[in-house]
Motif scaffolding. Structure first.
Motif, short mmCIF file in Angstrom:
data_model
loop_
_atom_site.label_atom_id
_atom_site.label_comp_id
_atom_site.label_asym_id
_atom_site.label_seq_id
_atom_site.Cartn_x
_atom_site.Cartn_y
_atom_site.Cartn_z
N UNK A 1 0.32 32.46 -8.95
CA UNK A 1 -0.09 32.33 -10.35
C UNK A 1 -1.59 32.55 -10.48
N UNK A 2 -1.97 33.15 -11.59
CA UNK A 2 -3.37 33.35 -11.89
C UNK A 2 -3.75 32.35 -12.98
N UNK A 3 -4.68 31.45 -12.65
CA UNK A 3 -5.07 30.43 -13.62
C UNK A 3 -6.04 31.01 -14.65
N UNK A 4 -6.39 30.21 -15.64
CA UNK A 4 -7.21 30.67 -16.76
C UNK A 4 -8.61 31.09 -16.30
N UNK A 5 -9.17 30.37 -15.36
CA UNK A 5 -10.52 30.70 -14.88
C UNK A 5 -10.53 32.07 -14.18
N UNK A 6 -9.52 32.33 -13.38
CA UNK A 6 -9.45 33.61 -12.68
C UNK A 6 -9.23 34.75 -13.67
N UNK A 7 -8.41 34.53 -14.69
CA UNK A 7 -8.21 35.56 -15.72
C UNK A 7 -9.52 35.88 -16.43
N UNK A 8 -10.33 34.84 -16.69
CA UNK A 8 -11.62 35.05 -17.34
C UNK A 8 -12.55 35.85 -16.45
N UNK A 9 -12.58 35.55 -15.16
CA UNK A 9 -13.42 36.29 -14.22
C UNK A 9 -12.99 37.75 -14.13
N UNK A 10 -11.70 37.98 -14.10
CA UNK A 10 -11.18 39.34 -14.04
C UNK A 10 -11.54 40.10 -15.32
N UNK A 11 -11.39 39.47 -16.47
CA UNK A 11 -11.67 40.13 -17.74
C UNK A 11 -13.15 40.49 -17.86
N UNK A 12 -14.03 39.59 -17.47
CA UNK A 12 -15.46 39.86 -17.56
C UNK A 12 -15.84 40.98 -16.60
N UNK A 13 -15.31 40.97 -15.40
CA UNK A 13 -15.62 42.01 -14.41
C UNK A 13 -15.09 43.37 -14.85
N UNK A 14 -13.88 43.41 -15.36
CA UNK A 14 -13.31 44.67 -15.83
C UNK A 14 -14.09 45.18 -17.04
N UNK A 15 -14.53 44.29 -17.89
CA UNK A 15 -15.35 44.69 -19.04
C UNK A 15 -16.67 45.31 -18.60
N UNK A 16 -17.33 44.72 -17.60
CA UNK A 16 -18.60 45.27 -17.11
C UNK A 16 -18.39 46.64 -16.49
N UNK A 17 -17.32 46.81 -15.74
CA UNK A 17 -17.02 48.12 -15.15
C UNK A 17 -16.67 49.13 -16.24
N UNK A 18 -15.98 48.69 -17.27
CA UNK A 18 -15.67 49.57 -18.39
C UNK A 18 -16.92 50.07 -19.11
N UNK A 19 -17.90 49.18 -19.28
CA UNK A 19 -19.18 49.58 -19.88
C UNK A 19 -19.88 50.60 -18.99
N UNK A 20 -19.86 50.39 -17.68
CA UNK A 20 -20.47 51.32 -16.74
C UNK A 20 -19.82 52.70 -16.85
N UNK A 21 -18.51 52.74 -16.86
CA UNK A 21 -17.80 54.02 -16.93
C UNK A 21 -18.08 54.72 -18.26
#
Length: 67
Positions: free
Chosen positions: A2-22
């Motif tokens: 299971x992926x808890x809420x904190x891990x989902x938040x970390x994943x979302x923020x990281x994917x967002x930063x990579x999306x801005x870079x791309x």
């Protein structure tokens, strides 16, 4: 696993930063090309984007670590 809420938040923020870079790389690539070759200002812009990405990811890491 299971992926808890904190891990989902970390994943979302990281994917967002990579999306801005791309998005920035694609924008510079489309704006600073001549006959499918990157111009000199475009090269400098890409170097700046990579430096900005490194700083951004460091700040994101600090933010996620403290929260």
């Amino acid at each position: 696993m299971e992926i808890d809420a904190e891990m989902r938040r970390k994943i979302a923020v990281s994917v967002g930063a990579v999306g801005v870079f791309i998005a920035l790389v694609v924008t510079v690539g489309s704006q600073y090309t001549t006959d499918h070759h990157l111009t000199e200002p475009g090269g400098y812009a890409l170097v700046g984007i990579v430096a900005l990405f490194v700083v951004l990811m460091a700040l994101v890491g600090l933010f996620l670590d403290r929260s």
